[in-house]
Design a protein around this motif. Structure first.
Motif, mmCIF file in Angstrom:
data_model
loop_
_atom_site.group_PDB
_atom_site.id
_atom_site.type_symbol
_atom_site.label_atom_id
_atom_site.label_comp_id
_atom_site.label_asym_id
_atom_site.label_seq_id
_atom_site.Cartn_x
_atom_site.Cartn_y
_atom_site.Cartn_z
ATOM 1 N N ALA A 1 0.812 -1.217 0.000
ATOM 2 C CA ALA A 1 0.000 0.000 0.000
ATOM 3 C C ALA A 1 0.848 1.271 0.000
ATOM 4 O O ALA A 1 0.521 2.246 -0.684
ATOM 5 N N LEU A 2 1.940 1.275 0.759
ATOM 6 C CA LEU A 2 2.742 2.490 0.913
ATOM 7 C C LEU A 2 4.142 2.347 0.311
ATOM 8 O O LEU A 2 5.033 3.145 0.614
ATOM 9 N N SER B 1 -4.853 0.520 11.633
ATOM 10 C CA SER B 1 -5.238 1.716 12.400
ATOM 11 C C SER B 1 -5.219 2.972 11.546
ATOM 12 O O SER B 1 -5.865 3.972 11.877
ATOM 13 N N LEU B 2 -4.486 2.920 10.424
ATOM 14 C CA LEU B 2 -4.433 4.057 9.497
ATOM 15 C C LEU B 2 -5.315 3.834 8.272
ATOM 16 O O LEU B 2 -5.306 4.648 7.346
ATOM 17 N N GLY B 3 -6.041 2.713 8.262
ATOM 18 C CA GLY B 3 -6.943 2.445 7.156
ATOM 19 C C GLY B 3 -6.329 1.676 6.005
ATOM 20 O O GLY B 3 -6.895 1.643 4.902
ATOM 21 N N TYR B 4 -5.183 1.036 6.232
ATOM 22 C CA TYR B 4 -4.515 0.262 5.189
ATOM 23 C C TYR B 4 -4.446 -1.207 5.579
ATOM 24 O O TYR B 4 -4.368 -1.547 6.757
ATOM 25 N N ALA B 5 -4.448 -2.053 4.566
ATOM 26 C CA ALA B 5 -4.148 -3.463 4.785
ATOM 27 C C ALA B 5 -2.663 -3.664 4.538
ATOM 28 O O ALA B 5 -2.100 -3.068 3.622
ATOM 29 N N HIS C 1 9.600 -9.552 -6.713
ATOM 30 C CA HIS C 1 9.560 -8.640 -7.852
ATOM 31 C C HIS C 1 9.260 -7.211 -7.405
ATOM 32 O O HIS C 1 9.914 -6.252 -7.830
ATOM 33 N N ASP C 2 8.270 -7.064 -6.536
ATOM 34 C CA ASP C 2 7.902 -5.717 -6.077
ATOM 35 C C ASP C 2 8.952 -5.122 -5.144
ATOM 36 O O ASP C 2 9.124 -3.901 -5.092
ATOM 37 N N LEU C 3 9.656 -5.972 -4.402
ATOM 38 C CA LEU C 3 10.754 -5.476 -3.580
ATOM 39 C C LEU C 3 11.849 -4.882 -4.459
ATOM 40 O O LEU C 3 12.425 -3.824 -4.140
ATOM 41 N N PHE C 4 12.134 -5.534 -5.581
ATOM 42 C CA PHE C 4 13.137 -5.001 -6.515
ATOM 43 C C PHE C 4 12.668 -3.669 -7.099
ATOM 44 O O PHE C 4 13.455 -2.732 -7.251
ATOM 45 N N LYS C 5 11.389 -3.583 -7.453
ATOM 46 C CA LYS C 5 10.859 -2.336 -8.017
ATOM 47 C C LYS C 5 10.946 -1.198 -6.994
ATOM 48 O O LYS C 5 11.294 -0.065 -7.336
#
Length: 298
Positions: free
Chosen positions: A180-181, A221-225, A232-236
């Motif tokens: 999400a972030l 608590s901040l509205g995110y999962a 792959h996304d860690l590399f990006k």
């Protein structure tokens, strides 16, 4: 056995050949949801008495000049008052004159009430490096993980240490913002590091050997999962982070066991080389050597 430690004891990889004095036990903050290092009952925070700390240092002289570096444990020894740190550093100088550098972990809050003049005194007595776990430069991520810091508080600490002549080794956690972030974590962390210009910078992949329940609760608590990015996304995310860095002479390391792709270089001269390797890992992962899961011992 000397010294007497309250296990487990943690130290940075670069302090592997250092003599460790556990002048504090545990972590004075110990609320970060991603960190399980000091959660055992025996690791409840306390500072060692001044007399006991000095006595351990005095006794260490018996083993002779086998160590050129000292690391002050545990999680944030620099939370100690300047006067106590001065006594410890002077004892190291008196009893272990062959020690050429003292290091310690440092939370940004440890520096909040210490002046540049006080930090300069500690530097003159041998404190050469502070290992700062920034984790992220994004305020939402920092709030989600209960870091107790902000972009501004971290930057202020890093700049004060730099002005005092104390080198900083900063850690940023790849994946700590979840999916999400992820983007804002990478962008704002790069912005923070570019402003701070640390001497050393490293990235580790966030890992949760005891589970993600606390992390998930913080994000919810901040509205995110919270959903941990895959390889792959860690590399990006890491590509976006390094691409955003504007550093002049920072030693960069991403070779901790948690990382799938070991990287190292000096930023910014090696920036394009590191980005090229990440581009291959993102788009042609089968053509580059990556760590397998069993090799990522944590």
């Amino acid at each position: 056995m000397f010294p007497e430690y309250i296990e487990p004891v943690f130290r940075p990889p670069s302090e592997g050949r250092s003599l460790i004095f556990q002048v504090t036990n545990g972590c004075s903050w110990n609320r970060c949801t991603f960190c399980d290092m000091y959660t055992q009952p025996q690791k409840k925070f306390r500072a060692k008495s001044e007399g006991d700390a000095v006595e351990e240092i005095r006794r260490a002289a018996e083993i002779g000049p086998r160590f050129e570096k000292v690391f002050l444990g545990d999680g944030d020894a620099l939370m100690l008052p300047v006067r106590r740190l001065e006594v410890i550093l002077r004892a190291i100088r008196e009893y272990l004159p062959w020690v050429r550098r003292v290091g310690a972990y440092c939370l940004p809050r440890n520096i909040r009430k210490k002046t540049v003049a006080e930090l300069s005194l500690l530097q003159s007595l041998g404190l050469g490096i502070a290992y700062v776990g920034a984790e992220s430069g994004d305020d939402e991520v920092l709030k989600a993980i209960s870091k107790g810091e902000t972009y501004d508080s971290t930057l202020d600490a890093l700049l004060k240490l730099k002005e005092a002549g104390i080198a900083t080794s900063v850690m940023v956690l790849n994946g700590i913002g979840g999916r999400a972030l992820s983007e804002q974590h990478a962008v704002n962390s790069a912005r923070l590091m570019s402003e701070a210009q640390p001497e050393f910078l490293s990235t580790l992949v966030a890992s949760y050997p005891l589970g993600t329940k606390r992390v998930e609760d913080g994000f919810e608590s901040l509205g995110y999962a919270f959903d941990m990015p895959d390889q792959h996304d860690l590399f990006k995310e890491l590509f976006l982070f390094i691409d955003g860095l504007e550093l002049s002479s920072t030693v960069f390391r991403s070779d901790h066991a948690s990382n799938y792709l070991p990287l190292k270089g000096v930023l910014g001269e090696d920036k394009n080389t590191l980005l090229a390797k990440l581009d291959v890992a993102i788009n042609r992962p089968d053509s580059i050597r990556l760590r397998q899961e069993w090799q990522r011992g944590l």
